[in-house]
Design a protein around this motif. Structure first.
Motif, PDB file in Angstrom:
ATOM      1  N   PRO A 123       0.801  -1.224   0.000  1.00  0.00           N
ATOM      2  CA  PRO A 123       0.000   0.000   0.000  1.00  0.00           C
ATOM      3  C   PRO A 123       0.836   1.276   0.000  1.00  0.00           C
ATOM      4  O   PRO A 123       0.435   2.282  -0.584  1.00  0.00           O
ATOM      5  N   ILE A 124       2.030   1.240   0.641  1.00  0.00           N
ATOM      6  CA  ILE A 124       2.894   2.425   0.609  1.00  0.00           C
ATOM      7  C   ILE A 124       3.312   2.729  -0.826  1.00  0.00           C
ATOM      8  O   ILE A 124       3.384   3.892  -1.239  1.00  0.00           O
ATOM      9  N   SER A 125       3.580   1.667  -1.609  1.00  0.00           N
ATOM     10  CA  SER A 125       3.980   1.878  -3.006  1.00  0.00           C
ATOM     11  C   SER A 125       2.864   2.537  -3.796  1.00  0.00           C
ATOM     12  O   SER A 125       3.123   3.311  -4.726  1.00  0.00           O
ATOM     13  N   THR A 126       1.609   2.234  -3.425  1.00  0.00           N
ATOM     14  CA  THR A 126       0.481   2.885  -4.092  1.00  0.00           C
ATOM     15  C   THR A 126       0.347   4.329  -3.629  1.00  0.00           C
ATOM     16  O   THR A 126       0.079   5.228  -4.435  1.00  0.00           O
ATOM     17  N   VAL A 127       0.560   4.540  -2.317  1.00  0.00           N
ATOM     18  CA  VAL A 127       0.479   5.899  -1.774  1.00  0.00           C
ATOM     19  C   VAL A 127       1.483   6.819  -2.458  1.00  0.00           C
ATOM     20  O   VAL A 127       1.149   7.923  -2.911  1.00  0.00           O
ATOM     21  N   GLY A 142      -8.491  -9.679  -5.374  1.00  0.00           N
ATOM     22  CA  GLY A 142      -8.842  -8.353  -4.870  1.00  0.00           C
ATOM     23  C   GLY A 142      -7.688  -7.379  -4.938  1.00  0.00           C
ATOM     24  O   GLY A 142      -7.848  -6.226  -5.363  1.00  0.00           O
ATOM     25  N   LEU A 143      -6.491  -7.832  -4.551  1.00  0.00           N
ATOM     26  CA  LEU A 143      -5.323  -6.955  -4.529  1.00  0.00           C
ATOM     27  C   LEU A 143      -4.995  -6.417  -5.922  1.00  0.00           C
ATOM     28  O   LEU A 143      -4.759  -5.214  -6.099  1.00  0.00           O
ATOM     29  N   TYR A 144      -4.997  -7.303  -6.920  1.00  0.00           N
ATOM     30  CA  TYR A 144      -4.577  -6.861  -8.255  1.00  0.00           C
ATOM     31  C   TYR A 144      -5.715  -6.224  -9.047  1.00  0.00           C
ATOM     32  O   TYR A 144      -5.458  -5.502 -10.009  1.00  0.00           O
ATOM     33  N   THR A 145      -6.938  -6.445  -8.616  1.00  0.00           N
ATOM     34  CA  THR A 145      -8.034  -5.632  -9.140  1.00  0.00           C
ATOM     35  C   THR A 145      -7.799  -4.174  -8.751  1.00  0.00           C
ATOM     36  O   THR A 145      -7.963  -3.262  -9.567  1.00  0.00           O
ATOM     37  N   CYS A 205     -11.448 -10.320   4.834  1.00  0.00           N
ATOM     38  CA  CYS A 205     -11.928 -10.694   3.495  1.00  0.00           C
ATOM     39  C   CYS A 205     -13.344 -10.171   3.252  1.00  0.00           C
ATOM     40  O   CYS A 205     -13.658  -9.685   2.152  1.00  0.00           O
ATOM     41  N   LEU A 206     -14.199 -10.274   4.264  1.00  0.00           N
ATOM     42  CA  LEU A 206     -15.585  -9.818   4.113  1.00  0.00           C
ATOM     43  C   LEU A 206     -15.663  -8.297   3.984  1.00  0.00           C
ATOM     44  O   LEU A 206     -16.478  -7.775   3.213  1.00  0.00           O
ATOM     45  N   ILE A 207     -14.808  -7.591   4.697  1.00  0.00           N
ATOM     46  CA  ILE A 207     -14.761  -6.123   4.564  1.00  0.00           C
ATOM     47  C   ILE A 207     -14.382  -5.741   3.132  1.00  0.00           C
ATOM     48  O   ILE A 207     -14.983  -4.855   2.517  1.00  0.00           O
ATOM     49  N   VAL A 241      -8.299  -1.735   2.969  1.00  0.00           N
ATOM     50  CA  VAL A 241      -8.167  -2.132   4.370  1.00  0.00           C
ATOM     51  C   VAL A 241      -8.348  -3.642   4.520  1.00  0.00           C
ATOM     52  O   VAL A 241      -7.557  -4.324   5.184  1.00  0.00           O
ATOM     53  N   GLY A 242      -9.392  -4.187   3.879  1.00  0.00           N
ATOM     54  CA  GLY A 242      -9.664  -5.616   4.003  1.00  0.00           C
ATOM     55  C   GLY A 242      -8.574  -6.480   3.401  1.00  0.00           C
ATOM     56  O   GLY A 242      -8.077  -7.421   4.042  1.00  0.00           O
ATOM     57  N   ILE A 243      -8.161  -6.167   2.170  1.00  0.00           N
ATOM     58  CA  ILE A 243      -7.137  -6.967   1.487  1.00  0.00           C
ATOM     59  C   ILE A 243      -5.814  -6.919   2.241  1.00  0.00           C
ATOM     60  O   ILE A 243      -5.175  -7.945   2.488  1.00  0.00           O
TER      61      ILE A 243
END
Length: 433
Positions: free
Chosen positions: A150-154, A256-259, A314-316, A342-344
């Motif tokens: 997520p930091i790399s995305t930020v 989910g992550l790569y979506t 996962c549900l979040i 947050v969920g992934i």
């Protein structure tokens, strides 16, 4: 009770190892998903449809799948230092080569080869951490390592958005500059790995003798304590049904992550924003996820509970994907994508703490790589399905529902695996008594 020596050693190895591997994963994740930002202008320049782009983005994981287990077995034999250096140099060179793709075939070929080159990096680091950190501390350490995604995305989102503005400099498109300038650091860091990384605690000359002896003895004792319940051979690691179950659970989280990594820029872009604004807004959800991920992993380590920490996360994420598909404004889509992030992000550290609880040695190398290789096929299925469905329906909604369904399946399988584990332990305890 934690001794002062233990605190001292864990603090020292944490500062030595964790920031460096976070930097490696930071660069890895940028090079893996920067194709999502490139698509904002590259697709038009090269005439790619959503299905062509989705398939090309996802084919990375087919190469990854085929070479993941062999790569991790080699790492266990030759050492992390040499093998991770090799991985980084080859993926960096291929990342730069993306600046020169001419059409669908070169796009598909390079994405496949990038997956081959990078195979073994992530599970290799997970295995590497199991050499250095006791199991009771591993989820927290893994969460810090994985926070690099997520930091790399930020940081990478606004950077990629800015690089796309370099259109026309020296006759190159903005997306070509993005691939070149974001690929070079991987090559440089590959050579840094050869100098900086230490393969095993036994070779850690940067630890005092007393510290090194404590760490070696602690990790050897943990390995021995697994005893008969741990599988050590490569074939045991590959054949264990728990490995297959964890692979399928990871499949949904990877979808989910790569979506997010590949399609989130386009999902935000559909509200008519500039590439720079897309980059800035795309950085908001992972910023929230970093904090949630670390706190969630700490709670998992403190309570020793893994199952519900995976299920709830996962549900979040599934709820967030469904809401993202129905969002009618940029504010609601960013809030929905925040839930997904947050969920992934929160599901992965407790999930990756599970394999080394019942696998060790070569079996851990093979088992972790198997989980990652099969699981990462979700990175092919999720982005590809969204591309195909978007071309067919003109909307992201159907594809996002598909990925949400995969995450619900991951949650259900986690509960099934936990129930099976409890039954097995109960039978074992009854037999022993």
């Amino acid at each position: 009770m934690t001794s002062s020596l233990e605190r001292q050693v864990l603090r020292k190895i944490s500062w030595r190892i964790v920031p460096f591997i976070m930097l490696l994963y930071f660069i890895s994740f940028i090079d893996r998903v920067n194709i999502g930002f490139a698509s904002l202008t590259m697709n038009k320049d090269l005439g790619f449809s959503s299905s062509v782009f989705g398939f090309g983005a996802g084919i990375f994981f087919l190469g990854y799948f085929l070479f993941e287990v062999p790569s991790n077995i080699v790492l266990d034999r030759v050492g992390a230092r040499l093998w991770i250096a090799r991985v980084m140099v080859t993926w960096g060179i291929l990342s730069v080569a993306f600046a020169f793709i001419k059409g669908e075939n070169s796009f598909y070929a390079l994405r496949f080869l990038l997956g081959v080159a990078e195979a073994g990096f992530f599970p290799g680091i997970i295995l590497y951490l199991s050499y250095w950190f006791p199991a009771r501390r591993r989820a927290q350490v893994v969460s810090l390592f994985m926070a690099a995604a997520p930091i790399s995305t930020v940081l990478g989102s606004p950077l990629s958005g800015a690089l796309l503005e370099m259109h026309g400099i020296m006759g190159l498109k903005g997306w070509q500059w993005m691939f070149i300038l974001e690929g070079i650091p991987a090559v440089l860091l590959g050579f840094a790995v050869l100098v900086y990384l230490t393969d095993r605690p036994e070779k850690a000359t940067w630890l005092a003798k007393e510290e090194r002896e404590w760490l070696v003895n602690t990790m050897n004792a943990e390995h021995a304590a697994k005893g008969a319940r741990a599988h050590h051979s490569i074939w045991r690691g590959l054949a264990d049904l728990r490995v297959l179950a964890l692979s399928l659970i990871y499949f949904g989280t990877s979808a989910g992550l790569y979506t997010l990594g590949i399609w989130a820029p386009q999902i935000i872009k559909q509200f008519g924003l500039s590439t720079m604004n897309v980059g800035l807004l795309n950085a908001v959800p992972p910023t929230i996820a970093i904090v949630a991920m670390i706190l969630w992993a700490r709670h998992s380590d403190r309570t020793g509970e893994r199952t519900w920490h995976v299920v709830i996360a996962c549900l979040i994420a599934a709820v967030g994907l469904a809401l993202a598909g129905m969002a009618s404004s940029v504010v609601t889509v960013v809030l929905a994508l925040s839930l997904v992030n947050v969920g992934i992000s929160s599901a992965k550290p407790p999930l990756w703490s599970m394999p080394t609880m019942f696998l060790s040695g070569p079996a851990a190398a093979a088992g972790i790589a198997t989980i990652n290789s099969i699981g990462n096929l979700g990175g092919f299925v999720g982005p590809s399905a969204i591309g195909w469905i978007k071309d067919a329906t003109g909307s992201f909604l159907g594809g996002l529902y598909v990925v949400a369904g995969l995450l619900c399946l991951s949650a259900a399988l986690t509960l099934v695996l936990a129930g099976s584990q409890r039954r097995s332990q109960s039978v074992a305890e009854t037999t022993n008594t």
